[in-house]
Scaffold this motif. Structure first.
Motif, PDB file in Angstrom:
ATOM      1  N   GLY A  53      34.381  65.156  30.107  1.00 39.80           N
ATOM      2  CA  GLY A  53      33.668  65.037  31.374  1.00 39.80           C
ATOM      3  C   GLY A  53      34.358  65.687  32.555  1.00 39.80           C
ATOM      4  N   GLN A  54      35.480  66.330  32.303  1.00 37.74           N
ATOM      5  CA  GLN A  54      36.248  66.914  33.403  1.00 37.74           C
ATOM      6  C   GLN A  54      35.497  67.995  34.179  1.00 37.74           C
ATOM      7  N   PRO A  85      45.060  66.586  22.050  1.00 38.66           N
ATOM      8  CA  PRO A  85      45.884  67.797  22.090  1.00 38.66           C
ATOM      9  C   PRO A  85      45.593  68.658  23.323  1.00 38.66           C
ATOM     10  N   SER A  86      45.505  68.006  24.465  1.00 40.51           N
ATOM     11  CA  SER A  86      45.276  68.669  25.752  1.00 40.51           C
ATOM     12  C   SER A  86      45.695  67.719  26.857  1.00 40.51           C
ATOM     13  N   GLY A  87      46.667  68.129  27.652  1.00 39.26           N
ATOM     14  CA  GLY A  87      47.144  67.262  28.718  1.00 39.26           C
ATOM     15  C   GLY A  87      46.109  67.013  29.795  1.00 39.26           C
ATOM     16  N   SER A  88      45.312  68.028  30.129  1.00 34.21           N
ATOM     17  CA  SER A  88      44.330  67.855  31.201  1.00 34.21           C
ATOM     18  C   SER A  88      43.204  66.926  30.761  1.00 34.21           C
ATOM     19  N   CYS A  89      42.748  67.058  29.521  1.00 38.12           N
ATOM     20  CA  CYS A  89      41.699  66.156  29.019  1.00 38.12           C
ATOM     21  C   CYS A  89      42.235  64.734  28.883  1.00 38.12           C
ATOM     22  N   ALA A  90      43.482  64.616  28.420  1.00 30.33           N
ATOM     23  CA  ALA A  90      44.101  63.296  28.332  1.00 30.33           C
ATOM     24  C   ALA A  90      44.199  62.661  29.712  1.00 30.33           C
ATOM     25  N   GLY A  91      44.552  63.459  30.714  1.00 31.41           N
ATOM     26  CA  GLY A  91      44.631  62.952  32.077  1.00 31.41           C
ATOM     27  C   GLY A  91      43.290  62.476  32.596  1.00 31.41           C
ATOM     28  N   MET A  92      42.228  63.199  32.261  1.00 33.06           N
ATOM     29  CA  MET A  92      40.888  62.790  32.673  1.00 33.06           C
ATOM     30  C   MET A  92      40.537  61.443  32.068  1.00 33.06           C
ATOM     31  N   ARG A  94      42.613  59.134  30.743  1.00 30.79           N
ATOM     32  CA  ARG A  94      43.540  58.053  31.074  1.00 30.79           C
ATOM     33  C   ARG A  94      43.412  57.600  32.531  1.00 30.79           C
ATOM     34  N   HIS A  95      43.278  58.539  33.433  1.00 32.49           N
ATOM     35  CA  HIS A  95      43.338  58.189  34.851  1.00 32.49           C
ATOM     36  C   HIS A  95      41.977  58.117  35.545  1.00 32.49           C
ATOM     37  N   HIS A  96      40.982  58.845  35.053  1.00 31.38           N
ATOM     38  CA  HIS A  96      39.722  58.929  35.783  1.00 31.38           C
ATOM     39  C   HIS A  96      38.555  58.199  35.127  1.00 31.38           C
ATOM     40  N   TRP A  97      38.566  58.077  33.816  1.00 36.48           N
ATOM     41  CA  TRP A  97      37.449  57.354  33.193  1.00 36.48           C
ATOM     42  C   TRP A  97      37.262  55.954  33.774  1.00 36.48           C
ATOM     43  N   PRO A  98      38.315  55.166  33.985  1.00 37.79           N
ATOM     44  CA  PRO A  98      38.087  53.816  34.529  1.00 37.79           C
ATOM     45  C   PRO A  98      37.478  53.812  35.924  1.00 37.79           C
ATOM     46  N   THR A  99      37.638  54.897  36.681  1.00 38.43           N
ATOM     47  CA  THR A  99      37.120  54.946  38.051  1.00 38.43           C
ATOM     48  C   THR A  99      35.658  55.366  38.113  1.00 38.43           C
ATOM     49  N   LEU A 100      35.095  55.784  36.992  1.00 36.92           N
ATOM     50  CA  LEU A 100      33.733  56.300  36.986  1.00 36.92           C
ATOM     51  C   LEU A 100      32.674  55.206  37.016  1.00 36.92           C
ATOM     52  N   PHE A 101      33.086  53.969  36.735  1.00 40.73           N
ATOM     53  CA  PHE A 101      32.127  52.874  36.591  1.00 40.73           C
ATOM     54  C   PHE A 101      32.378  51.789  37.636  1.00 40.73           C
ATOM     55  N   ASP A 102      31.350  51.020  37.925  1.00 42.38           N
ATOM     56  CA  ASP A 102      31.459  49.944  38.906  1.00 42.38           C
ATOM     57  C   ASP A 102      32.534  48.947  38.479  1.00 42.38           C
ATOM     58  N   ALA A 103      33.407  48.613  39.416  1.00 37.70           N
ATOM     59  CA  ALA A 103      34.469  47.655  39.119  1.00 37.70           C
ATOM     60  C   ALA A 103      33.866  46.351  38.625  1.00 37.70           C
ATOM     61  N   GLY A 104      34.450  45.796  37.576  1.00 36.04           N
ATOM     62  CA  GLY A 104      33.957  44.535  37.036  1.00 36.04           C
ATOM     63  C   GLY A 104      32.870  44.684  35.997  1.00 36.04           C
ATOM     64  N   GLU A 157      49.359  64.678  36.006  1.00 38.17           N
ATOM     65  CA  GLU A 157      48.825  63.373  35.619  1.00 38.17           C
ATOM     66  C   GLU A 157      49.451  62.787  34.348  1.00 38.17           C
ATOM     67  N   MET A 158      49.931  63.656  33.464  1.00 38.04           N
ATOM     68  CA  MET A 158      50.457  63.150  32.194  1.00 38.04           C
ATOM     69  C   MET A 158      51.940  63.477  31.982  1.00 38.04           C
ATOM     70  N   GLY A 159      52.530  64.272  32.876  1.00 37.49           N
ATOM     71  CA  GLY A 159      53.944  64.606  32.745  1.00 37.49           C
ATOM     72  C   GLY A 159      54.274  65.363  31.483  1.00 37.49           C
TER      73      GLY A 159
END
Length: 258
Positions: A53-54, A85-92, A94-104, A157-159
């Motif tokens: 989804g990046q 096997p992709s740092g940018s996709c892993a970063g998406m 790990r860090h952004h998927w949880p923010t895409l949906f309404d909290a709770g 995002e993933m170091g």
């Protein structure tokens, strides 16, 4: 980027192969599987997986990115690590998927649970599986000098530059050479290269010139989008620079033996 706590060595993992590897560099995905299986790990590949989804997210379309993510939240139901096997996709993921949906919401909870299990491939190999890449024999391999490229998202995002440097420097017969523009973007940036082709072209030209100035003829990266951009631009310019995904490079340099 917060330090993370790593789990004990698992017996099973999921592979999120990424759409670019699936469509353009499938061998990198196969080599990632072989690297994991050689360590005694069973790799599961949910066939319904697609994009992280990046592209939609970085283009300012979080609703569309959420639909892409939502369609895949149920594919990784077991509590196994998800290896990317992709740092940018892993970063998406790990860090952004949880923010895409309404909290709770249930989707936010599922995305948060999944994100905690996401690992970039080299991170997982060295931090969880504790693979000693220096233990592999290099007798049948010619010595190589290579340059490393880490995508902007992977680095931030993933170091993953740290992990890439660690595994390459450990390989017998391999010398990693740093170049002047290593920390700079290659100009791909997903849809950035489509919206700003002249700027993107100038950036990748600088990257290629800097890599070639080291005298190395091989660039290694764990991000397929960057590899496609750099590799095609180098070929178009007639530059003596080949590109290789880090998974394939590691498999090749360690003998490729199961």
């Amino acid at each position: 980027m917060k330090p993370r706590t790593y789990p004990a060595r698992p017996t099973d993992v999921y592979l999120f192969a990424t759409c670019l590897i699936d469509l353009f560099v499938p061998q990198a995905g196969l080599d990632a599987v072989k690297l994991l299986e050689r360590e005694g790990v069973t790799v599961h590949f949910p066939r319904q997986q697609s994009c992280c989804g990046q592209p939609a997210y970085s283009s300012g379309n979080p609703r569309e990115a959420a639909e892409v993510a939502r369609a895949q939240l149920g594919l990784f139901g077991q509590p196994w690590p998800v290896i990317v096997p992709s740092g940018s996709c892993a970063g998406m993921m790990r860090h952004h998927w949880p923010t895409l949906f309404d909290a709770g919401s249930a989707d936010a909870a599922r995305a948060r649970d999944l994100s905690e299990r996401v690992y970039e491939l080299t991170e997982f190999l060295v931090r969880v599986l504790d693979v000693d890449f220096g233990a592999f024999e290099a007798d049948t391999q010619r010595d190589e000098r290579v340059v490393l490229h880490t995508s902007c998202g992977a680095r931030r995002e993933m170091g993953t530059r740290t992990h890439g440097v660690e595994v390459i420097d450990a390989l017998p017969g391999v010398t990693r050479v740093e170049h002047e523009r290593e920390s700079e973007c290659c100009g791909f940036g997903g849809t950035f290269s489509l919206k700003h082709p002249d700027i993107s072209g100038a950036m990748v030209a600088d990257k290629i010139a800097s890599a070639c100035a080291t005298g190395c003829n091989r660039l290694v990266s764990a991000d397929c989008g960057c590899l496609l951009n750099i590799g095609h631009a180098a070929e178009h310019r007639g530059a003596p620079l080949e590109v290789e995904h880090l998974a394939s490079f590691l498999w090749r340099r360690t003998g490729g033996a199961a």
